[in-house]
Enzyme design. Structure first.
Site, mmCIF file in Angstrom:
data_model
loop_
_atom_site.group_PDB
_atom_site.id
_atom_site.type_symbol
_atom_site.label_atom_id
_atom_site.label_comp_id
_atom_site.label_asym_id
_atom_site.label_seq_id
_atom_site.Cartn_x
_atom_site.Cartn_y
_atom_site.Cartn_z
ATOM 1 N N TYR A 17 0.849 -1.201 0.000
ATOM 2 C CA TYR A 17 0.000 0.000 0.000
ATOM 3 C C TYR A 17 0.881 1.247 0.000
ATOM 4 C CZ TYR A 17 -3.426 3.467 1.508
ATOM 5 O OH TYR A 17 -4.213 4.593 1.593
ATOM 6 N N HIS A 21 1.783 4.334 -3.118
ATOM 7 C CA HIS A 21 1.539 5.764 -2.905
ATOM 8 C C HIS A 21 2.804 6.620 -3.034
ATOM 9 C CE1 HIS A 21 -2.349 4.452 -1.382
ATOM 10 N NE2 HIS A 21 -2.731 5.703 -1.506
ATOM 11 N N TYR A 40 -3.408 16.774 1.133
ATOM 12 C CA TYR A 40 -4.051 15.479 1.344
ATOM 13 C C TYR A 40 -3.003 14.567 1.970
ATOM 14 C CZ TYR A 40 -6.771 11.268 -0.098
ATOM 15 O OH TYR A 40 -7.487 10.096 -0.158
ATOM 16 N N TRP A 75 -7.526 3.938 -10.320
ATOM 17 C CA TRP A 75 -6.785 3.847 -9.060
ATOM 18 C C TRP A 75 -7.493 2.894 -8.094
ATOM 19 C CZ3 TRP A 75 -2.093 4.972 -7.318
ATOM 20 C CH2 TRP A 75 -1.881 4.997 -5.943
ATOM 21 N N TRP A 76 -8.809 3.028 -7.991
ATOM 22 C CA TRP A 76 -9.570 2.128 -7.119
ATOM 23 C C TRP A 76 -9.353 0.668 -7.525
ATOM 24 C CZ3 TRP A 76 -15.056 4.730 -7.155
ATOM 25 C CH2 TRP A 76 -15.025 5.913 -6.408
#
Length: 105
Positions: A17, A21, A40, A75-76
């Site tokens: 994960y 990113h 963000y 992306w999802w």
């Protein structure tokens, strides 16, 4: 506007994960900026894989519109194997209500 939420990542996928990113796709970054995201951050608890997201956004409508973009949907799909998701592959998320804020100008 400040927006916070929590999600989670599968404990055996925390490293993956984080790798996905760093960095995020440039086209996703551009969509976020174009939709009024000023900052963000996502924080992780390595002990259990819980995530805390915080965004400074222009308004909720622009934030919600990100979900309609092709790059967000891709992306999802890319992230669905490392975290719990909804039927549409969006991350399973819980919006958080702000109860306190200290701002120093």
């Amino acid at each position: 506007m400040r927006y916070a939420f929590r999600m989670s990542v599968h404990r055996d996928a925390i490293t993956e994960y984080e790798r996905r990113h760093n960095p995020i796709w440039p086209e996703l970054e551009q969509v976020l900026i174009a939709h009024g995201v000023r900052s963000y951050s996502i924080f992780i608890d390595d002990a259990d894989g819980s995530l805390f997201g915080f965004a400074d956004i222009a308004n909720r409508a622009q934030w919600d519109a990100i979900a309609t973009t092709d790059v967000c949907r891709r992306w999802w799909t890319f992230m669905r194997d490392v975290m719990p998701t909804n039927a549409d592959h969006s991350p399973a998320a819980q919006e958080l209500r702000e109860v306190f804020c200290l701002r120093v100008q």
